[in-house]
Every structure is written in structure tokens, then in C-alpha cells.
Design an enzyme around this catalytic site. Structure first.
Site, PDB file in Angstrom:
ATOM      1  N   CYS A 136      52.578  28.058  34.452  1.00  0.00           N
ATOM      2  CA  CYS A 136      53.317  28.871  33.524  1.00  0.00           C
ATOM      3  C   CYS A 136      52.879  30.159  33.575  1.00  0.00           C
ATOM      4  O   CYS A 136      51.691  30.510  33.336  1.00  0.00           O
ATOM      5  CB  CYS A 136      53.035  28.121  32.025  1.00  0.00           C
ATOM      6  SG  CYS A 136      53.312  29.028  30.615  1.00  0.00           S
ATOM      7  N   CYS A 139      51.925  31.663  30.176  1.00  0.00           N
ATOM      8  CA  CYS A 139      50.368  31.214  29.576  1.00  0.00           C
ATOM      9  C   CYS A 139      49.350  32.001  30.562  1.00  0.00           C
ATOM     10  O   CYS A 139      48.535  32.256  29.868  1.00  0.00           O
ATOM     11  CB  CYS A 139      50.485  29.741  29.808  1.00  0.00           C
ATOM     12  SG  CYS A 139      51.527  28.861  29.378  1.00  0.00           S
ATOM     13  N   ASP A 140      49.685  31.997  31.550  1.00  0.00           N
ATOM     14  CA  ASP A 140      48.187  32.378  32.523  1.00  0.00           C
ATOM     15  C   ASP A 140      48.416  33.744  33.381  1.00  0.00           C
ATOM     16  O   ASP A 140      47.532  34.078  33.997  1.00  0.00           O
ATOM     17  CB  ASP A 140      48.054  31.217  33.672  1.00  0.00           C
ATOM     18  CG  ASP A 140      47.690  29.648  32.767  1.00  0.00           C
ATOM     19  OD1 ASP A 140      47.240  29.972  31.744  1.00  0.00           O
ATOM     20  OD2 ASP A 140      48.005  28.733  33.297  1.00  0.00           O
TER      21      ASP A 140
END
Ligand code: NAP
Length: 311
Positions: A136, A139-140
Site C-alpha cells: 500500500c 499507507c507506507d
């Protein structure tokens, strides 16, 4: 096998969609029962820092966010069963759900079992998840600011990941197993034009390398089988998501990828009256914790309306 009373609302799944449904359902006096699953908490359990969930100005760890959501649902007396669903019968009324140790009956049901990112399935991949290997970018990606990363995959999701990461990272290498992308031409064109994006076709990753965190990958040519190594800070695997709907086969209409078909498409209703969906289990597009939470809330509003009309 313990026989239970007829519930007003059962929620299957305990990610943001299921737990938000539980909070709203409990506050609406539906006394929800959540079948949380053995791997409770959903995809956020696999995510470290969550910086885009509103309300946490300093960010929050994914597991902590899920623990807090669960506590919030428990505060309003939501009950939980930490087991997986073994079988489900939506052709009978009330609906019948069996877990390992319980046989449950319910007037209404919200399915919020989410989707799981598909992984390459290498043992070394598991070791470096959260330590350089992610599924992701939103997200990261931030943790790879000004670093070099790989995106694996040739579909729309991979191109979106490349678009996102190319704005943050020093450079992005797309590793694809064939020499043709299946992504939409428009998306391909957008990433092709970027100076810090390059492409490695006919290539797969066969091993993730490093000590405590990812330091490189071993690559294999799908043409001639030759091996090579590449130094890299991060790898984003974007080879598709699989909705967790195997237990619904034959009970509820699923599309060709296994997502629950909604009726109408923009609501939480499924083709079976009394059965509702929320979150990634029927969402191919947004797939965010906050959109899943919103869908969980909407599903409860629809359940309330359904139960009112049953009387
Ligand atoms: P996808 O279209 O199924 O593409 C998956 C990609 O991963 C393919 O290129 C595939 O290679 C590759 N792949 C699969 N298994 C692999 C493996 N074991 N090793 C290496 N590569 C592997 O999945 P997706 O990109 O997640 O998209 C899913 C759906 O969501 C699609 O319908 C898509 O249109 C939609 N979506 C749309 C957008 C958008 O912005 N419109 C964004 C994301 C997703 P091959 O090509 O060789 O099979």
C-alpha cells in the site's frame, strides 16, 4: 455446538467497516454481535504508521487504531466472537451462520470481511513485510521519501502506486513479469512520461534480501531464467486484491473477481434482502480505512430501515 437466540444484527468482519457498523449498531440498540475472525482487525493490522486517518494529528499505528475502534464498540456492549465463519445459509430466515463453536441466527447481516492484498508468496517476503515490503503506497510510501523503490505488477493498481510513489521517492522501478501492461493506456502514459520511473519487463522477484530490513532483491528473467540482484530500499507489491468472500459462494451474487455485487451499485444492499455489505469486500475503487468506516455507518442505517419494515 452452542445454539443461540435470534440476533437483530450480526456483523462479519472486524476491520474499519465492521467495527464502525458495530459502534453505530450498538448505539442504535441493535445489540450487534461481531464475528471478528481469527485474524481480527483487517488490513490495518499489517500497516505500521497510519497518517491519513482523520483525528490523529500525530498519526497512529494500524494495530492501535483497530484496538481503539474495538474498545469503542465494546463500550456500547458489542459482543465479539473471535472465530471464522465455517458456513452460512442465506436461503433460510432468520439467516443461519456457523462458526467453529457457535450456531447463530440473525434477522439482518452486514458482511464486512474486507479484501486481502495478494502477495508473491515468497518466504523472504513475509520476513520483510513492514520492514521494506508493503502492499500500500498511500499507507507506507511516505517512509520511502527520497529513496529507491520497486513496484511489482502491470495493472491499474500498480500504475496508481507508481504515480503516487514517483512524487515522493527518488526513483521507482516497475518490475513486471510480461512485456505488456494490462493497465489502462491512459495510466500507462502518465507514468511513462515521468523522469524518475523506469521499467523492468519480463522480470520477477524471486527473493527479498537483507538483514533486519530490506536491502535488495534477487530478480529472475521470465525469458531466459537468468538471475540478477538489485539494491533497493522498498518494494510495493501491487498484483491485485482478493475479496474475502469464499464463504459466500453459492449464497450471494459475486462478480468475476469475487466482490459482492451490490444492489443498487451505490448502496450497501446486496441482492438478498436483509444482507448488507460494507468496505473492501465490495469496493474495488477507494479501498481506504476511512471509506470503509463510512460504508459501515451507511450499512447500519440501511439495516435499521430494513428491520423497521419487517415489523
Ligand atoms: P489486476 O488488473 O488483476 O493486475 C494485476 C497485475 O499483477 C497484472 O499485471 C499481473 O500480471 C500481475 N500479477 C498477478 N499475479 C502476479 C504474480 N504472482 N507475480 C507477478 N505479477 C503478478 O489487478 P489490479 O491492478 O489490482 O486491479 C484490480 C481491479 O481494480 C481492476 O479491475 C482495475 O481496473 C481496478 N483498479 C482501477 C484503478 C483505477 O485507477 N481505475 C486503480 C486500481 C484498480 P499479468 O498482467 O501478467 O497477468
Amino acid at each position: 455446538m452452542e445454539k443461540a437466540k435470534i440476533e437483530k444484527l450480526i456483523i462479519i468482519g472486524s476491520g474499519p467497516a465492521g467495527l464502525t457498523a458495530a459502534i453505530y449498531g450498538a448505539r442504535g440498540n441493535l445489540i450487534p454481535l461481531v464475528i471478528a475472525g481469527r485474524e481480527a482487525g483487517g488490513q490495518l493490522i499489517l500497516t505500521s504508521d497510519v497518517d491519513d486517518y482523520p483525528g490523529f494529528d500525530q498519526g497512529i499505528q494500524g494495530p492501535e487504531l483497530m484496538a481503539r475502534m474495538r474498545k469503542q464498540a465494546e463500550r456500547f456492549n458489542t459482543r465479539f466472537i473471535n472465530e471464522d465463519v465455517v458456513s452460512i445459509d442465506l436461503k433460510t430466515r432468520p439467516f443461519l451462520i456457523k462458526t467453529e463453536n457457535h450456531e447463530l441466527r440473525t434477522k439482518s447481516l452486514i458482511i464486512a470481511t474486507g479484501a486481502s492484498a495478494m502477495w508473491l508468496g515468497l518466504p523472504s517476503e513475509e520476513r520483510f513485510r513492514g520492514k521494506g515490503v508493503s502492499a500500500c503506497a498511500v499507507c507506507d510510501g511516505f517512509f520511502f521519501k527520497d529513496k529507491s523503490v520497486i513496484v511489482v505488477g502491470g495493472g491499474d493498481a500498480a500504475m496508481r502506486e507508481v504515480q503516487y510513489l514517483s512524487k515522493i521517492c527518488k526513483n521507482v522501478t516497475v518490475v513486471h513479469r510480461r512485456d505488456v501492461f494490462r493497465a489502462q493506456p491512459a495510466l500507462i502514459e502518465q507514468v511513462k512520461g515521468k523522469p524518475n520511473v523506469k521499467f523492468l519487463f519480463n522480470t520477477t522477484i524471486v527473493e527479498f534480501l537483507g538483514q533486519d530490513k530490506l536491502a535488495g532483491v534477487r530478480l529472475k528473467s521470465t525469458r531466459d531464467g537468468s538471475l540478477s540482484e538489485m539494491t533497493i530500499d522498498g518494494v510495493f507489491v501491487a498484483i491485485g486484491h482478493k475479496p474475502n468472500t469464499d464463504f459466500l459462494k453459492g449464497q450471494l451474487e459475486l462478480d468475476e473477481k469475487g466482490y459482492v455485487v451490490r444492489q443498487p451499485a451505490d448502496e450497501t444492499h446486496t441482492k438478498v434482502p436483509g444482507v448488507f455489505v460494507a468496505g473492501d469486500v465490495s469496493d474495488r475503487r477507494y479501498r481506504q480505512a476511512v471509506t470503509a468506516a463510512g460504508a459501515g455507518c451507511k450499512a447500519v442505517f440501511d439495516v435499521e430501515e430494513y428491520l423497521e419494515n419487517l415489523r
